[in-house]
Motif scaffolding. Structure first.
Motif, PDB file in Angstrom:
ATOM      1  N   HIS A  56       0.863  -1.180   0.000  1.00 18.46           N
ATOM      2  CA  HIS A  56       0.000   0.000   0.000  1.00 18.46           C
ATOM      3  C   HIS A  56       0.902   1.233   0.000  1.00 18.46           C
ATOM      4  O   HIS A  56       1.640   1.462   0.962  1.00 18.46           O
ATOM      5  CB  HIS A  56      -0.922   0.005   1.218  1.00 18.46           C
ATOM      6  N   VAL A  57       0.850   1.996  -1.081  1.00 22.50           N
ATOM      7  CA  VAL A  57       1.731   3.160  -1.229  1.00 22.50           C
ATOM      8  C   VAL A  57       1.007   4.430  -0.824  1.00 22.50           C
ATOM      9  O   VAL A  57      -0.128   4.675  -1.244  1.00 22.50           O
ATOM     10  CB  VAL A  57       2.231   3.279  -2.684  1.00 22.50           C
ATOM     11  N   HIS A  58       1.672   5.234  -0.010  1.00 17.78           N
ATOM     12  CA  HIS A  58       1.152   6.522   0.429  1.00 17.78           C
ATOM     13  C   HIS A  58       2.112   7.610  -0.052  1.00 17.78           C
ATOM     14  O   HIS A  58       3.326   7.514   0.171  1.00 17.78           O
ATOM     15  CB  HIS A  58       1.028   6.570   1.955  1.00 17.78           C
ATOM     16  N   GLY A  59       1.571   8.626  -0.688  1.00 18.05           N
ATOM     17  CA  GLY A  59       2.443   9.637  -1.282  1.00 18.05           C
ATOM     18  C   GLY A  59       3.023   9.099  -2.574  1.00 18.05           C
ATOM     19  O   GLY A  59       2.573   8.081  -3.116  1.00 18.05           O
ATOM     20  N   GLU A  60       4.043   9.766  -3.084  1.00 18.76           N
ATOM     21  CA  GLU A  60       4.651   9.298  -4.337  1.00 18.76           C
ATOM     22  C   GLU A  60       6.133   9.606  -4.353  1.00 18.76           C
ATOM     23  O   GLU A  60       6.621  10.511  -3.666  1.00 18.76           O
ATOM     24  CB  GLU A  60       3.970   9.938  -5.551  1.00 18.76           C
TER      25      GLU A  60
END
Length: 265
Positions: A56-60
């Protein structure tokens, strides 16, 4: 019985995948093709699915270059997770070369091996990192210098940011972008993972690699949250200790928030 069948299938699938992609990667390395940066990402993306990691990716990830990612380190799985998200290259301890399987994979990904005990080689090693950064590669640094138990961030070593300082003169804009990243293993089979169960996901190093790998495959689905924080610009006026302190503060804040199930602003 089902568990061991799954372990056998995963081992076979990863071996087959590696046998297919390895010759292409070796040829790409020999010819110095850009493809050498993309094949490892494909390998990691397939392997994390086989192993049972749900990312699960948060931000970039920052789009600017040169870019140095500074992330906390709890397990060899961190490498697969970040490798599945972006085309990155890792800074690794020299003894990783000798690890079974993982050493060969690290070489094929063209990892940057450093020998921290040999100070006379420190300059050459820093220059290699600086060159790779200047060439536009995304370099991943684990500034703790070792793995934790996954529940906390260990002390960040400011000396490891020397590569950023060395790369500054080679950057057209005179700056290296340092992005803090927090990796948190948060759930197992969808259920929140407490601090006493997190060692299932982490690998502090006092457990054999093979038994730990088998344990991870037995555990099944693991959720990992990866938070990309605000980037710090490292220029000619920057001081390593100050940048290190900011990086440590931001990683710790993001890590604690993710482990507690909170969003990070």
């Amino acid at each position: 019985m089902i568990t061991w069948l799954r372990i056998g299938f995963v081992a076979f699938a990863i071996s087959a995948l590696t046998l297919v992609l390895a010759p292409v990667q070796l040829a790409s390395l020999a010819l110095d093709l850009k493809l050498r940066r993309r094949i490892p990402r494909l390998w990691h993306r397939i392997v994390v699915r086989l192993v049972g990691l749900r990312i699960h990716v948060h931000g970039e990830i920052d789009r600017r270059r040169p870019l140095l990612i500074a992330a906390n380190h709890a397990s060899w799985k961190d490498i697969m997770v970040l490798g599945a998200i972006a085309d990155v290259v890792f800074i690794a301890k020299s003894d990783v070369r000798q690890w079974p399987v993982f050493g060969a994979l690290a070489k094929m990904q063209k990892s940057i091996f450093v020998e921290r005990e040999q100070k006379r080689r420190a300059g050459d090693q820093v220059n290699e990192i600086a060159t790779r950064l200047a060439d536009g590669e995304i370099v991943v640094l684990f500034p703790e210098g070792t793995t934790s138990d996954g529940n906390r961030l260990l002390e960040v070593k400011s000396s490891l940011f020397g590569a950023a300082a060395s790369a500054v003169p080679h950057s057209p804009a005179g700056v290296v972008h340092v992005q803090p990243v927090a990796i948190a293993y948060t759930r197992i089979h969808g259920v929140a993972m407490g601090r006493y169960h997190r060692p299932v996901a982490s690998w502090p190093g006092d457990i054999g690699l093979l038994p730990h790998l088998v344990g991870v495959l037995k555990a099944g689905a693991l959720d990992v949250d990866v938070h990309f924080g605000a980037t710090i610009d490292y220029d000619a006026q920057s001081k390593r200790k100050e940048v290190s302190a900011v990086v440590e503060h931001r990683i710790r804040r993001m890590l604690v928030s993710q482990l507690r199930g909170r969003s990070v602003a």
